[in-house]
Motif scaffolding. Structure first.
Motif, PDB file in Angstrom:
ATOM      1  N   THR A 122      29.347  -8.631 109.031  1.00  8.27           N
ATOM      2  CA  THR A 122      29.858  -9.103 107.737  1.00  8.27           C
ATOM      3  C   THR A 122      29.012 -10.250 107.169  1.00  8.27           C
ATOM      4  O   THR A 122      29.266 -10.740 106.079  1.00  8.27           O
ATOM      5  CB  THR A 122      31.300  -9.631 107.880  1.00  8.27           C
ATOM      6  OG1 THR A 122      31.263 -10.749 108.766  1.00  8.27           O
ATOM      7  CG2 THR A 122      32.239  -8.578 108.418  1.00  8.27           C
ATOM      8  N   GLY A 123      28.059 -10.731 107.989  1.00  6.27           N
ATOM      9  CA  GLY A 123      27.244 -11.862 107.556  1.00  6.27           C
ATOM     10  C   GLY A 123      27.996 -13.172 107.568  1.00  6.27           C
ATOM     11  O   GLY A 123      27.721 -14.079 106.788  1.00  6.27           O
ATOM     12  N   VAL A 149      28.524 -16.928 112.025  1.00  3.69           N
ATOM     13  CA  VAL A 149      28.981 -17.637 113.229  1.00  3.69           C
ATOM     14  C   VAL A 149      27.917 -17.558 114.337  1.00  3.69           C
ATOM     15  O   VAL A 149      27.583 -18.549 114.992  1.00  3.69           O
ATOM     16  CB  VAL A 149      30.330 -17.061 113.730  1.00  3.69           C
ATOM     17  CG1 VAL A 149      30.661 -17.550 115.136  1.00  3.69           C
ATOM     18  CG2 VAL A 149      31.437 -17.450 112.771  1.00  3.69           C
ATOM     19  N   CYS A 150      27.369 -16.369 114.535  1.00  2.00           N
ATOM     20  CA  CYS A 150      26.397 -16.189 115.630  1.00  2.00           C
ATOM     21  C   CYS A 150      25.164 -17.071 115.386  1.00  2.00           C
ATOM     22  O   CYS A 150      24.640 -17.694 116.314  1.00  2.00           O
ATOM     23  CB  CYS A 150      26.004 -14.725 115.762  1.00  2.00           C
ATOM     24  SG  CYS A 150      25.338 -14.027 114.253  1.00  2.00           S
TER      25      CYS A 150
HETATM   26  S1  SF4 Z   1      29.004 -13.272 114.069  1.00  4.38           S
HETATM   27 FE1  SF4 Z   1      26.945 -12.634 113.513  1.00  4.38          FE
HETATM   28  S2  SF4 Z   1      26.894 -10.477 114.017  1.00  4.38           S
HETATM   29 FE2  SF4 Z   1      29.027 -11.048 113.985  1.00  4.38          FE
HETATM   30  S3  SF4 Z   1      29.667 -10.555 111.926  1.00  4.38           S
HETATM   31 FE3  SF4 Z   1      29.103 -12.722 111.933  1.00  4.38          FE
HETATM   32  S4  SF4 Z   1      26.957 -12.694 111.290  1.00  4.38           S
HETATM   33 FE4  SF4 Z   1      27.434 -10.614 111.887  1.00  4.38          FE
END
Ligand code: SF4
Ligand SMILES: Cc1cc2nc3c(=O)[nH]c(=O)nc-3n(C[C@H](O)[C@H](O)[C@H](O)COP(=O)(O)O)c2cc1C
Ligand code: SF4
Ligand code: SF4
Ligand code: FES
Length: 632
Positions: free
Chosen positions: A585-586, A589-590
């Motif tokens: 979803t953009g 967090v990662c």
């Molecule tokens: S945490 Fe990263 S991989 Fe997961 S939805 Fe958010 S941006 Fe995409």
């Protein structure tokens, strides 16, 4: 941080010189207490102590003092052993209201005293809420983790102050000893033990009554030894029992000594259990001063002296013959068992060795009868069993259930299921020499007991139970346990020493992506040989982690060797992470959490992992709420 140990005032101690003095003393103690007074039981077991429970205890005492309550209504704040629900510590229970407060800080003490003790109101934020529920539970007995247990060994653990024998006496300690000294012959004690069908809780499951009988038959000075070594990684059943109810263990040993004519006992405890050593030493001193242990117990002429002996913390020293060697001051190495220890054990004399939990069951069996005990559990595995439930399970802690309870009940009803909505993959029982039971494929409804677990290639061991979720690599689990055993093997016999070393080499190669065709068969061959020809129980069960994981998770070994993939995403050389653009979803967090700055992407746009920068810490994988990151 408070670290001091209690320095009890022993001026109240007066020797009890007749068996009937115990009941009279108990009645006096009960009468001295205000029956309706509130008691605040603060867990100071090892787990909670590490999280600051002694500071909480001090703060609770101070808050009560600061409240200047009338002495008649002032609650008694007492330290106890483990309350069992270790993942919720520091914690306390307020009795008789049965209020359970968890995850506390010392700064919460004043509020608890003002609101709950004085105001009679519950503070909702201290209550436990089951995972996935918004409804907090007020009473300890209504929390599923506790409600689903049957506590025999653990009945007083978390209830009494283990540093004050008076509290244990109020709760019945030493009344079974009085019963055997006044109403039972040594033979009748052994008969009751045989009727109970109690099997040793240290692993091998030998019937305790038969062992006692065999030892009693021998001539010479008899020794009664308690095995409190508990070297299995993740196990803390025996530690919690010794720390929380030392008098149950001591009373069980004294009854054993009476039944086989022994006047000398030892408790062997590893030095890594300082709280257990301290608690036992204090309990022995108080029991001796009261005339419940030592010379001429309760004026009956029965003598039984017990000492605590500390081991250096070698897993092999939990094996009975190695333990006795270590107790004699020699190197702790197992010996061949052509002659049983009950005939020639410690100092070449008849010796009865039992596990902590085995002894802790004895007073209950004597008081309630062997038939009562045998009525719990199953035909082949009577009574209850304490397990330390750890790993990927929501409710980590100490549990006691009737033998024959299903794994499903343990993992889901008591353990509260698997965190983070992951799938349950396996349960490892029996410590390093145990096996991994695959779940849910076949065995979720298996009833836990001696026979059942052996049938499927594991053992019950002394009660360690490690829950593993879908992200556990079974090849790595097997390598971990074999590495542990390589370190702990005493090395005196070739099959164990060489077999373990070779198995570790092969497993390490496989987890590094260097596995070869034929490795699985080679592991099976070496493992079968090692299990067949080693000298002691460490070697003869050492290949269980390898053989059970090959038996049930062969495809995982094949994926490592043939496809050079680790399906669980654990062996770093064998996987990489990819963000699935159609799911991402953009949210970003990662990217924020990545310590290696290996993730790029614009807000609300699919993100990307730069493989050359990724150190495979799994932080992104664990924190993506949308399951957008895949292990490839
Ligand atoms: S945490 Fe990263 S991989 Fe997961 S939805 Fe958010 S941006 Fe995409
Ligand atoms: C390598 C090894 C380690 C052991 N460790 C323990 C231990 O820590 N505690 C224990 O009670 N039994 C342990 N045992 C089992 C003991 O040898 C023995 O069977 C047991 O203490 C007997 O008591 P029980 O009959 O009450 O079970 C171990 C056995 C082996 C082979
Ligand atoms: S089996 Fe292993 S631990 Fe046991 S005696 Fe042999 S080398 Fe030592
Ligand atoms: S695994 Fe760790 S290093 Fe690799 S992308 Fe994720 S957070 Fe960054
Ligand atoms: S140590 Fe406190 S609940 Fe176990």
């Amino acid at each position: 941080m408070t670290t001091s140990s209690p320095a009890p005032d022993l001026s109240w101690i007066k020797k009890l010189t007749r068996p009937e003095d115990l009941a009279a003393y108990r009645n006096t103690l009960i009468a001295e207490q205000q029956p309706d007074a509130t008691r605040i039981l603060v867990c100071c077991g090892t787990g909670c102590k590490a999280l600051g429970a002694l500071d909480l205890l001090a703060a609770m005492k101070q808050a009560v003092a600061d409240a200047h309550l009338d002495v008649k209504v002032a609650p008694l704040v007492k330290r106890t052993g483990c309350h069992s629900f270790c993942s919720r510590g520091p914690l306390l229970t307020i009795q008789p209201q049965d209020i359970f407060y968890q995850k506390l800080k010392p700064s919460d003490a004043a509020e608890i005293v003002q609101e709950t003790i004085i105001g009679g109101k519950i503070v909702p934020r201290f209550l436990y809420k089951p995972i996935g529920s918004k409804q907090p539970i007020e009473k300890r007995s209504e929390i599923p983790f506790f409600a689903a247990q049957t506590r025999v060994v653990l009945e007083r653990v978390g209830v009494v102050d283990p540093f004050d024998i008076r509290d244990s006496i109020v709760h019945g300690a030493y009344s079974a000893l009085v019963k055997v000294l006044t109403q039972m012959s040594p033979k009748e004690v052994i008969e009751e033990m045989k009727i109970s069908k109690l099997r040793g809780r240290g692993g091998a499951g030998f019937p305790a009554g038969l062992k006692w009988e065999s030892c009693a038959r021998q001539k010479g000075r008899h020794y009664v030894i308690c095995n409190g070594d508990e070297g299995d990684p993740g196990a803390f059943m025996d530690a919690s029992t010794m720390e929380g109810d030392p008098h149950a263990v001591l009373e069980g040993m004294a009854i054993a000594a009476y039944s086989m004519g022994s006047d000398r006992g030892f408790i062997y405890v590893r030095m890594e259990y300082p709280l257990a050593v301290q608690t036992l030493a204090n309990a022995i001193r108080q029991a001796e001063d009261l005339g419940l242990l030592g010379q001429n117990i309760l004026g009956t002429g029965f003598n039984f002296k017990v000492s605590v002996s500390t081991g250096a913390g070698a897993f092999v020293c939990g094996e009975s013959s190695a333990l006795m060697s270590s107790l004699e001051g020699k190197v702790g190495r197992p010996r061949p068992k052509y002659i049983r220890s009950t005939e020639k054990g410690f100092r070449d004399s008849p010796s009865n060795l039992n596990n902590v939990e085995t002894y802790a069951n004895v007073p209950k069996i004597i008081l309630n009868g062997g038939a009562w005990y045998a009525s719990m559990g199953t035909e082949r595995s009577a009574g209850t069993k304490v397990f330390s439930l750890t790993g990927n399970v929501n409710n980590v802690g100490l549990i006691e259930v009737p033998m024959g309870t299903s794994l499903r009940h343990i993992v889901y009803d008591i353990g509260g299921g698997i965190p983070n909505k992951k799938e349950l993959k396996a349960v490892q029982t029996g410590g390093p020499s145990g096996g991994c039971i695959p779940i849910p494929k076949k065995f979720l409804d298996i009833n836990v007991g001696f026979g059942k677990l052996a049938e499927i290639g594991s053992i019950m061991g002394s009660g360690g139970m490690i829950v593993m979720d879908e992200n556990t690599c079974m090849v790595e689990v097997s390598r971990y346990f074999i590495h542990f055993l390589v370190e702990e093997s005493c090395g005196q016999c070739t099959p164990c020493r060489e077999g373990l070393t070779q198995m570790e080499r092969i497993l390490t190669r496989i987890t590094r992506g260097e596995g070869e065709e034929g490795d699985i068969e080679l592991l099976e061959e070496i493992g079968t040989f090692t299990n067949s020809f080693s000298l002691c129980g460490l070697g003869t069960s050492s290949a269980n982690p390898v053989l059970s994981t090959i038996r049930y998770f062969r495809e995982e070994y094949e994926a490592h060797i043939r496809d050079k993939k680790c399906p669980a995403g654990v062996c770093k050389a064998l996987y990489h992470l990819e963000i699935q653009p159609e799911v991402c979803t953009g949210c970003g967090v990662c990217k924020k959490r990545c310590p290696a700055k290996a993730i790029t992407g614009e807000k609300k746009e699919p993100h990307l992992i730069h493989q050359e920068l990724c150190i495979k810490c799994m932080e992104c994988y664990r924190n993506c709420k949308f399951d957008a990151i895949a292990i490839r």
